[in-house]
Structure formats: structure tokens, C-alpha cells
Design an enzyme around this catalytic site. Structure first.
Site, PDB file in Angstrom:
ATOM      1  N   ASP A 128      40.358  31.893  35.680  1.00 25.75           N
ATOM      2  CA  ASP A 128      40.205  32.839  34.577  1.00 25.75           C
ATOM      3  C   ASP A 128      39.668  34.185  35.086  1.00 25.75           C
ATOM      4  O   ASP A 128      38.825  34.226  35.984  1.00 25.75           O
ATOM      5  CB  ASP A 128      39.219  32.236  33.569  1.00 25.75           C
ATOM      6  CG  ASP A 128      39.056  33.092  32.333  1.00 25.75           C
ATOM      7  OD1 ASP A 128      40.065  33.309  31.642  1.00 25.75           O
ATOM      8  OD2 ASP A 128      37.926  33.533  32.065  1.00 25.75           O
ATOM      9  N   GLU A 179      44.611  34.282  36.795  1.00 19.22           N
ATOM     10  CA  GLU A 179      44.848  35.146  35.639  1.00 19.22           C
ATOM     11  C   GLU A 179      44.654  36.601  36.070  1.00 19.22           C
ATOM     12  O   GLU A 179      43.553  37.013  36.438  1.00 19.22           O
ATOM     13  CB  GLU A 179      43.887  34.832  34.491  1.00 19.22           C
ATOM     14  CG  GLU A 179      44.199  35.695  33.272  1.00 19.22           C
ATOM     15  CD  GLU A 179      43.104  35.707  32.216  1.00 19.22           C
ATOM     16  OE1 GLU A 179      43.428  35.913  31.047  1.00 19.22           O
ATOM     17  OE2 GLU A 179      41.915  35.526  32.560  1.00 19.22           O
TER      18      GLU A 179
END
Lengths: 475, 475
Positions: free
Chosen positions: A331, A368
């Protein structure tokens, strides 16, 4: 001169490159195909850039088959990202260059070169992955879910209740889906052709999205705990479905055990894990100024050891039995290790992947990087990216037909302008097919072929509206 | 919608950016000008990428003057290279992006952003520099030159003898120009409007070009020695002409005192300065395999201390009185610190500049990066580059009229195909004006404005044919 309907072509696939896993010093053969009715060529060459100095090789014409004339040239891999481009010298004297951005009559830039990657390769299975993303709170509830207590942060919702888009419901509305619920629906995924399951975070947290982990060492009991994850991965593997988890390397939650140990306690060893900005360790840097998401300081050797380095790290722990995850989605990888004057991103991604290789090389690592990902996708760590400008955004711009239906933002404002990945561009741009190709080409030209194949080609994600919201009926 | 004859414009100049020397955390105002007859805009915004995450600001319309409507937006500098681009939202709903590559209806890439640079700035005088390059063996002989002995490597030539393009004469033909000869002609340079003199290496060596230095601590006696350099710089400064020298950070000559100390002597502290490839220290890496040019290993702390780090380093020594050079041009900067798996280039350029700042910040540092320079021109070390694809090559392609006259290569082959920077592209490409602009734009789009202004805009150099060789008479 004829006007060809096809153009000279090269890419990184096995048809055009003799190995997908070159080593430093290895001689690789690269092949260009030129339409047989293309204007005559006097010479075809490659230009590489080893150690940032030009190096040329001559291509040999191999012959013509199925309408294509093939040329082949040798390239010795000198750097771990070894860029190269093609030069086509026409009989007429005209020259053309071919790189990942296409054909050009002007010289081209290093960043857009084709590239051979001599870093360790991802597992073969990545290239065939059909991924399904699950946000565990929202996919399915097992029978056991009814027995989970409602956590202190939660705003309980019944399963058929509409999603609340406004804070605090946006983050705290709690449906109580769990991992056994996912397990009970694996055959549905098999039926869809899925062979890779991506779970957004399963760590304990204080939100429905769980990107604010309070620990990285156990599965949230609300999701069924460690045993439920073990059951899910085993059942998935039995069906040929691999499973990857989701780590927040940019930040933890403010309830995280490391952060709680450090907050207000300058003596704590975890103090160096974060960017405290006062001597008392009560103020700190956080993700976009959100105090519940304190930002990690990757200059800390202790953080590296606990989180990403070596067999006892968080990264390694979940790849080993009994959990046996098949990789990680990272993330906010784009911001990880970056703050003002500091940029440790490359170290974090390289170290993370090194630990994964030592633990189980048959795993993938996807970052990401919501916007332009090319700068970080050199093949040195991330196998690919969850990124929008190279596919999802151009696709929406090409195919969507905005409905104009009103919706609510996180702070409760009503909008009628269609949502477009949070960009204040006045809604969804309208691209024709040529623009779609142009945008995809622009944002993939800087990404080596092997890494490009690792990119998630998402239609949408948990951070976007659903593609179907604005898709025309026939799509 | 009208068809405007002018387009929206922004660059890094003081007219468009409130400071040329921003600091981290500083609020900078950036201004866009839009032709007054341009289609109406609903909004103008900037998109930055601090810590690799999008951040937007709103521009305010300032007013219209001289046919331009001006918009201004605030940007807080978060990274030392803080990229930004403009978004123009038309009343019609159409959007346009503006970056250093120009206007685009598609999203644009981070690398082509405009950029604010929070690294230490170059001296103001760099922006007004009119540079003249001198290759000391070939510019002028003083009366003292007759008294210099002929070195062992030299093939003596009389002053009016034609240049020998074939090896060994190419490197060893010796005309005996010297620094006092240059000094005696400084008024000629003043008359040309020159205010910056760039000397190719003045260190003792075994060639006419002296890029194979045998020492970095004294001026070649054949050029008049240290005293001649002191006299030259003093005389130049009296005339308002600054002087920069030329350092080879990629390699030394094989006669260099460091290399001679290390060769065949594994115990020597200088052994770590080079890449010896056998235990006896008799084999080694060199520039493009040329054994007379052994390559430096910048992982060596000892090399850093002697060469580029601190007040006693070579880099510092020549900037201090009595020599008082005004900066350095760095030879083969593109390959410096790079070999296969190793890339220490950024460390070398940053450390070199740091030493220069500590010694005399009123100096410049220019890198030879003959091809695409954008990757190394982040503003963190090099102030600019001696680079060809962003100006010299497009200029030749646009303006030259190849004569087709035969010439000899270094290995004695006769060629009639016009020389074009060593590229095997079949001679000088023919660009029209649009292609010239396209090539210049492509190779400057990735370079921050302030660094772009530091690039040498050479017509030619000691490594190229003379521009005049192929220039049409009217140019």
C-alpha cells in the site's frame, strides 16, 4: 514508397527476446519484425547504453515468414536494467528509431528504451494471473461472523444496508465479512477463471479498510483470526488460486503496537520507527497529515529488521507455513520511504524483495503507485504496480458514459460531476481510441516489458468508483 | 473556438517563477500566461508530486496585459526536485496539460514536469556565460614554447602542419601550444564577447588531449607549469573572463602516479582507487577497454578524499588561490562511478559539488554527458551538461549541407559519409524546423529550467567535426 498498414514491431516477449531472465554478462538475442512490404532497409542496428555510454550492434536479416521480415541482433547485458532501442536505416537514407513509445524519426530518450532486466525474475505464474480483489469486510460473512463482537470503532451495518460514503461511516461502517466467508465462496472465483486472490489488509485495525493496522503479527479476530487465514489459503491453493496480502509500508495505524510503544516515550526502541517531530515524541509525520496514520521512518535499522529484513520479519512471516501467502501488494508504495529531503524507496523495495526471495522466491510483490509508476518500476524490487494512468484511467476516458447521477463525497458534499480518480479535471475526460492508445503507450513506455506484465490491469479498485457505474450497457 | 496563433506558456524564468533559488518548505508563486484570445478557461490548477503523491493548487487569474492573461498559483517546495505541471480546464470541458514537453490533451509523465530545485543554486554569472573552449596544444604558442622539450610520447608538428586524423598522430601529434600563448590572446576573446574560458585538461599526460592525466597536482610543464596557469587566470580575471578546468573523474591515464603506485602492487593504498580484476593487480577495468585509461572505483573512500572530498582534494585545490579556477568541466561524467552492477554517479557529483561549495561557491560544475543527459540533471550536482542531443545534433540536422568530402577515421579508413557524432546513422539526418524544435524539446523536457540554462549550447567541440565543415555559407 508504399504506405504500410503494419509497422515494425518489437517487444519483450519470447518471440522477440531470447530469454526472459537474462543475467549480467549474458548475450541476449533480440529480434525485430518488419512488414515484408515495408520500404527497403539498408541496415538495422541496436543502440544500448551500458554504463550510460552508447554501444551499437548490427542486426542480421533472418528471413521472411507470414508477411514479416525478421532481423536479429546480439546484446550483452551490462547493467541490471539494460536499455536498448532499434535503428532502422532505409535505403532512401531516412532513419527511424523504435523504442517502447513507438517509431520516431527523431532520436529517442533513454527512459523509453526497451529493457532487459537482470534482477531476479518474478515467478512464471505471475504472467498468467487473473486476479480478484476482496475487501474482507464486504465480500461474505460466514456463520461464525455473527459471533464476532462489534469493535469499539465500528458502526454496525446489516448486510443489505446501503454503503455510507460520508465520514465517519465511510471508514467505520462495519458489515462483518470474514475470511471464512471468502473461503465458502472460492468456487465462485474458480468459476470466474480467477487464479489469484488479493486480500486488502487482514490485520487488526480501527476501520473497515484496515489500512490503519494495529499489529502486523496476527489476523484480525473479527475476520476469524490466524486459523481462518490458514484455512482460506489452504482451500484456495487446493483450487489453484494463489493468495496475496496487503502491507502498509508507508504507515501504520496510530493504535499499532509499535506506535503505542513509541508515543510519548522517547526511550522506546520503536521511537526511531516513526518521524517524531518533538522531543517528547507526541507529534509526528503522518500520511497526508492524517494523525491516525503515522508515517514510518525507513532510516531505522530496527524497523527494517522487524518489518522487511530477514526470516523473522513481518514480510517473511506470512509467506512461510502455516500461512503460506503467495506475495504482497504494498500500500502507498509510491510514498514509502519518501519525505522531503529523504528518499529510501529503492532500498525498501529491494530489501523487501530480497527477504521474499530468501523466504520463498515463488511469490510476487506488487506496488500501489496510483499515478506515473515508471520511475519506480526498474525491475529492482516491485514486480509490477497497481497503477491507474497506464490502463484504468485511459479505459474509463475511452469507454465511459457518465450518468451524471449525484453522489456524496467523504465530507458529505453532493457532486454531480462524475468522479475520476480524485482528479479535479471536471469529470471523466473523453478519449477516442487513438487517445486511449496514446495514453497507455505514454505511461508504459518507461516500464520494462517484464515489469509491465506484472502491472494490475484493474478496471477499478477499492479506492475508485466501480467501472460499471459509468460503463455503457454494451461493455 | 478560435485558432490561436500563440499558446499558453510557462517556463522557469523569473517572469514565471517568483524565485530561482527556492528552499525546502518555501512557498513559491508560479505564473502561467495564456493568450488573451485563447478559448475561455474555467479553471487553472497545478499538479505537484510531493513525495510521489499528487497535490493540487488553484491558480488565480491576475489580469491581462500585452495580449496575455496571467494566472498565478502557490506551490510549497516539498522535495529538492519539486516537479509540477499545469492543468487548464476549458469552459467547454476540455482539459489540457502543460509541462516542459508542451501542451497535451493526455495526462503527462512526472519526468517531464517543470521543476523547482531546492539544491544550492549555481552562481548568477553562469546564466550569462559566453564560453570559449581551448584545447591548449592547438590554440597558441608563446615565445617560451620553443624552449619546452619534446616529450617521449609526442610526434612533433610545426604550427602550420595539417592535423593528422589517424592514430597514433591523432593523439600524439604535438603542436606545443601553451597557457602563456592563450594568455597573450585573451584580448581576442574579449573582442568576441567571451566571458568564460574552458580549458581542456592542463595536467601532465601522454597525449595531445591530456585526458590521460599522469597527475592531478600540477600543470604540465609543456604548457608552462603552475605559474603559467596562475598568470593566465589572473590575466583572464582582469578582463572579466572566468576560467574553468577539465577533470577526468571516470579514469586517469595509466601513467598516473596513483595508478603506477597501484599497478602490480596489491599492498598499495591506491589499489582500491581502480577496478583491478586479478589478485596481482595487473589487469583492470578501463574506459571502453582502452588500457591507457584505467577506470576509477568510487567506492574507495581514499580516492574520494584525494580527489573530490574536502579542502585538500584535487577538486578543491585548483579553485583556491593561487590558481583560482572558476569551476570544472567533468569529462565522461556520464560513465563516472558506473560499472555493471554499480552506480555511484549521484554520490560523486553531489560530493564534488559539496566540496566546491565549501571551497568557493562562486564556481560552476558542468558534466560531459554526450547523449541523453536528463537522468543525471536533477540539479543535485551538475549545474549543466556538455551534451549533444538537446542542441548540437538537432542544429546540425536542421542547418547542415553535407559536403561529401572524404575524410579519414582514427584507424585510417576513408569515409565519404558525413560524420555525425560517431552515430552509424548514415550521415547527418535532415530535419526541418519543426523536427529541430521537436528534438530540442524532447531532450530538454526532462531537465529542470535552471539546469537547462547551465547546458553548454555548443556548435561543436574537440570531440566533433567543426560545425563550419558542413554549415551552409549563409549560416
Amino acid at each position: 514508397m508504399t504506405t504500410p498498414t503494419l509497422l515494425p514491431h518489437h517487444d519483450g516477449s519470447p518471440l522477440h527476446v531470447s530469454t526472459q531472465t537474462p543475467a549480467l554478462g549474458e548475450l541476449v538475442r533480440v529480434r525485430l519484425r518488419v512488414p515484408a512490404d515495408y520500404p527497403a532497409l539498408r541496415a538495422v542496428r541496436t543502440l544500448s547504453n551500458p554504463d550510460h555510454e552508447p554501444a551499437w550492434t548490427e542486426a542480421t536479416e533472418l528471413g521472411t515468414a507470414d508477411g514479416w521480415t525478421w532481423w536479429e541482433a546480439p546484446i550483452v547485458v551490462r547493467n541490471r536494467r539494460h536499455g536498448y532501442r532499434w535503428l532502422l536505416v532505409h535505403e532512401s537514407g531516412r532513419v527511424e528509431w523504435l523504442n517502447q513509445a513507438g517509431l520516431s524519426d527523431l532520436e529517442t530518450r533513454d527512459a523509453d528504451d526497451f529493457a532487459l532486466i537482470a534482477h531476479p525474475a518474478p515467478p512464471e505464474w505471475m504472467y498468467d494471473a487473473v486476479m480478484y480483489q476482496v475487501f474482507p469486510d464486504r465480500f461474505a460473512r460466514s456463520a461464525a461472523a455473527d459471533r464476532h463482537p462489534t469493535p469499539d470503532w465500528a458502526i454496525p451495518a446489516t448486510w443489505d444496508e446501503p454503503v455510507d460514503p460520508v465520514m465517519p461511516g465511510r471508514s467505520q461502517q462495519f458489515y462483518g465479512g470474514d475470511l471464512d466467508g471468502i473461503r465458502e465462496h472460492l468456487d465462485h472465483l474458480v468459476g470466474l477463471g480467477v487464479n489469484l486472490l488479493y486480500l486488502t489488509p487482514f490485520f487488526p485495525a480501527a476501520s473497515n479498510h484496515r489500512y490503519d493496522a494495529s499489529s502486523f503479527t496476527s489476523v484480525d479476530p473479527l475476520l476469524g483470526g490466524d486459523e481462518a487465514l490458514i484455512r482460506l489459503v489452504e482451500a484456495a491453493h487446493e483450487r489453484g488460486i494463489r493468495v496475496i496480502g496487503d502491507l502498509t509500508t508507508n504507515h501504520s495505524g496510530d493504535r499499532h503496537e509499535w506506535f503505542q510503544a513509541a508515543l510519548g516515550n522517547p526511550e522506546a526502541p520503536e521511537g526511531e520507527f516513526y518521524y517524531f517531530t518533538d522531543a517528547a515524541h507526541t507529534r509526528y509525520e503522518s500520511w497526508l497529515g492524517t494523525p491516525t496514520l503515522p508515517k514510518f521512518n525507513w532510516a531505522s535499522p530496527g524497523l527494517r529488521r522487524r518489518f522487511i529484513e530477514g526470516p523473522d520479519s513481518v514480510v517473511a512471516q506470512w509467506l512461510k507455513p502455516p500461512f503460506s501467502l503467495d506475495g504482497w501488494r504494498i500500500d502507498v508504495a509510491n510514498m514509502t520511504g519518501r519525505l522531503g529531503d529523504v528518499d529510501l524507496n529503492a532500498e525498501v523495495r529491494q530489501l523487501t524483495r530480497q527477504t521474499m526471495i530468501e523466504t520463498n522466491p515463488d511469490t510476487i510483490l506488487i506496488a500501489e503507485i496510483t499515478n506515473d509508476a515508471s520511475g519506480d518500476l526498474t525491475g529492482d524490487g516491485w514486480h509490477g504496480a497497481m497503477t491507474y494512468p497506464s490502463f484504468a484511467r485511459p479505459l474509463w476516458a475511452w469507454l465511459c458514459e457518465p450518468t451524471g447521477e449525484p453522489y456524496l463525497t467523504g465530507d458529505g458534499q453532493e457532486r454531480t460531476e462524475p468522479w475520476f480518480f480524485g482528479q479535479p479535471v471536471g469529470g471523466i475526460p473523453r478519449y477516442d481510441a487513438r487517445q486511449f492508445v496514446g495514453a497507455v503507450t505514454r505511461f508504459t513506455a518507461g516500464i520494462p516489458w517484464r515489469v509491465r506484465l506484472g502491472n494490475m490491469q484493474t478496471l477499478d479498485s477499492h479506492d475508485t468508483a466501480r467501472f460499471a457505474t459509468n460503463a455503457p450497457a454494451e461493455v
